[in-house]
Motif scaffolding. Sequence first.
Motif, PDB file in Angstrom:
ATOM      1  N   ALA A 363       0.820  -1.225   0.000  1.00  0.00           N
ATOM      2  CA  ALA A 363       0.000   0.000   0.000  1.00  0.00           C
ATOM      3  C   ALA A 363       0.847   1.265   0.000  1.00  0.00           C
ATOM      4  N   ILE A 364       2.137   1.145   0.192  1.00  0.00           N
ATOM      5  CA  ILE A 364       3.001   2.324   0.375  1.00  0.00           C
ATOM      6  C   ILE A 364       2.875   3.325  -0.771  1.00  0.00           C
ATOM      7  N   ARG A 365       2.670   2.837  -1.996  1.00  0.00           N
ATOM      8  CA  ARG A 365       2.691   3.750  -3.146  1.00  0.00           C
ATOM      9  C   ARG A 365       1.441   4.618  -3.257  1.00  0.00           C
ATOM     10  N   PHE A 366       0.437   4.343  -2.420  1.00  0.00           N
ATOM     11  CA  PHE A 366      -0.801   5.129  -2.490  1.00  0.00           C
ATOM     12  C   PHE A 366      -0.834   6.285  -1.482  1.00  0.00           C
ATOM     13  N   PHE A 367       0.122   6.325  -0.572  1.00  0.00           N
ATOM     14  CA  PHE A 367       0.123   7.348   0.477  1.00  0.00           C
ATOM     15  C   PHE A 367       1.019   8.521   0.091  1.00  0.00           C
ATOM     16  N   ASP A 368       0.650   9.701   0.550  1.00  0.00           N
ATOM     17  CA  ASP A 368       1.426  10.909   0.247  1.00  0.00           C
ATOM     18  C   ASP A 368       2.694  10.975   1.100  1.00  0.00           C
ATOM     19  N   HIS A 369       3.776  11.388   0.461  1.00  0.00           N
ATOM     20  CA  HIS A 369       5.064  11.564   1.152  1.00  0.00           C
ATOM     21  C   HIS A 369       5.487  10.291   1.903  1.00  0.00           C
ATOM     22  N   ALA A 370       5.222   9.138   1.283  1.00  0.00           N
ATOM     23  CA  ALA A 370       5.600   7.869   1.909  1.00  0.00           C
ATOM     24  C   ALA A 370       7.121   7.692   1.861  1.00  0.00           C
ATOM     25  N   ILE A 371       7.660   7.100   2.913  1.00  0.00           N
ATOM     26  CA  ILE A 371       9.106   6.885   3.005  1.00  0.00           C
ATOM     27  C   ILE A 371       9.397   5.498   3.545  1.00  0.00           C
ATOM     28  N   GLY A 372      10.649   5.106   3.447  1.00  0.00           N
ATOM     29  CA  GLY A 372      11.162   3.953   4.166  1.00  0.00           C
ATOM     30  C   GLY A 372      12.080   4.463   5.260  1.00  0.00           C
ATOM     31  N   THR A 373      12.245   3.692   6.316  1.00  0.00           N
ATOM     32  CA  THR A 373      13.218   4.013   7.362  1.00  0.00           C
ATOM     33  C   THR A 373      14.134   2.811   7.501  1.00  0.00           C
ATOM     34  N   ASN A 374      15.429   3.038   7.271  1.00  0.00           N
ATOM     35  CA  ASN A 374      16.411   1.951   7.323  1.00  0.00           C
ATOM     36  C   ASN A 374      16.857   1.766   8.774  1.00  0.00           C
ATOM     37  N   VAL A 375      16.253   0.783   9.438  1.00  0.00           N
ATOM     38  CA  VAL A 375      16.423   0.619  10.885  1.00  0.00           C
ATOM     39  C   VAL A 375      17.463  -0.455  11.211  1.00  0.00           C
ATOM     40  N   PRO A 376      17.968  -0.453  12.447  1.00  0.00           N
ATOM     41  CA  PRO A 376      18.893  -1.513  12.863  1.00  0.00           C
ATOM     42  C   PRO A 376      18.215  -2.878  12.813  1.00  0.00           C
ATOM     43  N   ARG A 377      19.006  -3.904  12.618  1.00  0.00           N
ATOM     44  CA  ARG A 377      18.498  -5.274  12.532  1.00  0.00           C
ATOM     45  C   ARG A 377      17.766  -5.688  13.814  1.00  0.00           C
ATOM     46  N   SER A 378      18.089  -5.044  14.918  1.00  0.00           N
ATOM     47  CA  SER A 378      17.461  -5.399  16.196  1.00  0.00           C
ATOM     48  C   SER A 378      15.949  -5.204  16.168  1.00  0.00           C
ATOM     49  N   ARG A 379      15.446  -4.416  15.213  1.00  0.00           N
ATOM     50  CA  ARG A 379      14.004  -4.202  15.116  1.00  0.00           C
ATOM     51  C   ARG A 379      13.305  -5.289  14.286  1.00  0.00           C
ATOM     52  N   PHE A 380      14.082  -6.259  13.856  1.00  0.00           N
ATOM     53  CA  PHE A 380      13.510  -7.398  13.132  1.00  0.00           C
ATOM     54  C   PHE A 380      13.975  -8.684  13.814  1.00  0.00           C
ATOM     55  N   LEU A 381      13.125  -9.192  14.700  1.00  0.00           N
ATOM     56  CA  LEU A 381      13.449 -10.406  15.457  1.00  0.00           C
ATOM     57  C   LEU A 381      12.221 -11.322  15.459  1.00  0.00           C
ATOM     58  N   PRO A 382      11.894 -11.884  14.276  1.00  0.00           N
ATOM     59  CA  PRO A 382      10.704 -12.734  14.192  1.00  0.00           C
ATOM     60  C   PRO A 382      10.976 -14.139  14.724  1.00  0.00           C
ATOM     61  N   VAL A 383       9.934 -14.761  15.228  1.00  0.00           N
ATOM     62  CA  VAL A 383      10.031 -16.159  15.669  1.00  0.00           C
ATOM     63  C   VAL A 383       9.095 -16.967  14.793  1.00  0.00           C
ATOM     64  N   LYS A 384       9.670 -17.569  13.747  1.00  0.00           N
ATOM     65  CA  LYS A 384       8.883 -18.331  12.780  1.00  0.00           C
ATOM     66  C   LYS A 384       9.005 -19.841  12.997  1.00  0.00           C
ATOM     67  N   ALA A 385      10.050 -20.251  13.729  1.00  0.00           N
ATOM     68  CA  ALA A 385      10.315 -21.681  13.907  1.00  0.00           C
ATOM     69  C   ALA A 385      11.013 -21.883  15.255  1.00  0.00           C
ATOM     70  N   THR A 386      11.141 -23.135  15.672  1.00  0.00           N
ATOM     71  CA  THR A 386      11.776 -23.414  16.968  1.00  0.00           C
ATOM     72  C   THR A 386      13.254 -23.020  16.973  1.00  0.00           C
ATOM     73  N   SER A 387      13.879 -22.959  15.800  1.00  0.00           N
ATOM     74  CA  SER A 387      15.274 -22.496  15.750  1.00  0.00           C
ATOM     75  C   SER A 387      15.359 -21.032  16.199  1.00  0.00           C
ATOM     76  N   ASP A 388      14.338 -20.227  15.843  1.00  0.00           N
ATOM     77  CA  ASP A 388      14.271 -18.839  16.309  1.00  0.00           C
ATOM     78  C   ASP A 388      13.992 -18.786  17.813  1.00  0.00           C
ATOM     79  N   LEU A 389      13.168 -19.738  18.271  1.00  0.00           N
ATOM     80  CA  LEU A 389      12.833 -19.793  19.692  1.00  0.00           C
ATOM     81  C   LEU A 389      14.088 -20.084  20.520  1.00  0.00           C
ATOM     82  N   LEU A 390      14.946 -20.955  20.000  1.00  0.00           N
ATOM     83  CA  LEU A 390      16.209 -21.266  20.683  1.00  0.00           C
ATOM     84  C   LEU A 390      17.043 -19.996  20.862  1.00  0.00           C
ATOM     85  N   LEU A 391      17.099 -19.172  19.820  1.00  0.00           N
ATOM     86  CA  LEU A 391      17.873 -17.924  19.890  1.00  0.00           C
ATOM     87  C   LEU A 391      17.356 -17.015  21.005  1.00  0.00           C
ATOM     88  N   VAL A 392      16.033 -16.767  21.003  1.00  0.00           N
ATOM     89  CA  VAL A 392      15.494 -15.755  21.926  1.00  0.00           C
ATOM     90  C   VAL A 392      15.359 -16.269  23.355  1.00  0.00           C
TER      91      VAL A 392
END
Length: 493
Positions: A363-392
């Motif tokens: 939907a980003i292309r439909f909004f006015d003055h839309a931007i991206g923000t290049n954030v640190p990797r720490s803001r992306f910590l998904p738990v999709k599998a038990t291997s991720d669960l082991l990490l956290v």
Amino acid sequence: MATATLSPADTEKLSKLKSAAGSLNQIRHVLMILILFIFDVFALLCENEKSGFINLVSRYLSGEAQHIEWSKIQTPTDKVVIPYDNLATVPEDPVETKKLLDKLVVLKLNGGLGTTMGCTGPKSVIEVRDGLTFLDLIVIQIETLNSKYGCNVPLLLMNSFNTHEDTQKIVEKYSKSNIQIHTFNQSQYPRLVAEDFIPLPCKGNSGKDGWYPPGHGDVFPSLMNSGKLDSLLSQGKEFVFVANSDNLGAVVDLKILNHLIQNKNEYSMEVTPKTLADVKGGTLISYEGKVQLLEIAQVPDEHVNEFKSIEKFKIFNTNNLWVSLKAIKRLVQADALKMEIIPNPKEVDGIKVLQLETAAGAAIRFFDHAIGTNVPRSRFLPVKATSDLLLVQSDLYTSSDGFVIRNEARANPANPSIELGPEFKKVGNFLGRFKSIPSILELDSLKVTGDVWFGSGITLKGKVTVAAKPGVKLEIPDGAVLENKEIHGPEDI
């Protein structure tokens, strides 16, 4: 969300259907037949869901698609995808901070089940750390903000029909907390039989398998249809922070919120530097003067390898989105959010069916003055599998006030890569095979296959492979220290 592709046979069937509906009148004819077939089915849907479903099918049958001309793709500048460090520092004034936070709503996408990890019910109730679930951590985070600044940041949970009832019961335990929790359901659409485009419930499958939630792009109309959007606007709320409930890194960030308000940006997508593990993730591009999301499904075959490269396309979408509530209302009312349609083929009781879905990032292309923000990797910590669960769950992270924080004692900025065999896939089996989670502060990679069991107080360092021989139970003893080892039996420990 993974983008699925149709099989050649299904592609041919749908191609014929599109050909038959070549003109607008023909499309209307097909849709009228469709509506007649599902008259009884639609009794279960509200008027907005009916029109939303018909609109989605109509767009799909018309062959509507945005074709990307590869030569027109440009790499976004720092003014379009802003480095996080370039954002202005927020003044440390509690009064000003309260003013900012009182404009904010947090919305978690809560429609997913934990089936891939062997759980039933909403994925957000899987225990992550210290006996706390995803939802517990989210609530504690917002409670902490509300208490610290005297603000009122509400939490919205967008459920699917799969998670609604369970979530309603679960949120009761937070009734005495200082946080308003609102739930609403996203749309419920009938699956279409690929062979003839008849809704599956019309063929006798009246249970849940006949229906599907049409992707998280549905968040915008569902927010409006539920009445929550108008209610929030009447309370003076201006921005919603949308994120997946299983992303532990998706916490409120005042710098991003402040930037959007100061610069009148209606939409910001958080992106982060891509690694080889993220090559299929969508990326932001500049295209014909606008910023937009490019997904792998839109990439011509001859450019797929280029898309997967981390040289040209260096960032990917975390699905952490910041969006103006007023802009959502304006665009939904104008029916202007025509995101790319993702055809997702499935099979139900041996019948090939099709789900038509959309993604919120598109939907980003439909909004006015839309931007991206290049954030640190720490803001992306998904738990999709038990291997991720082991990490956290390991000593690689600590937790405080609901925030899961990377342990500074870890020297390597990257997380170790972890591969666990099918014996560890389900959460129950995973937890049963570890007396305690090993120390992995100095681990580079771990690969486990076969019938392996871990004792307590184990330390893993460097590159470790544990592969039990077929039919053999391999137990790693309490207190073992494994460093740069390949283990197939007790004699290798």
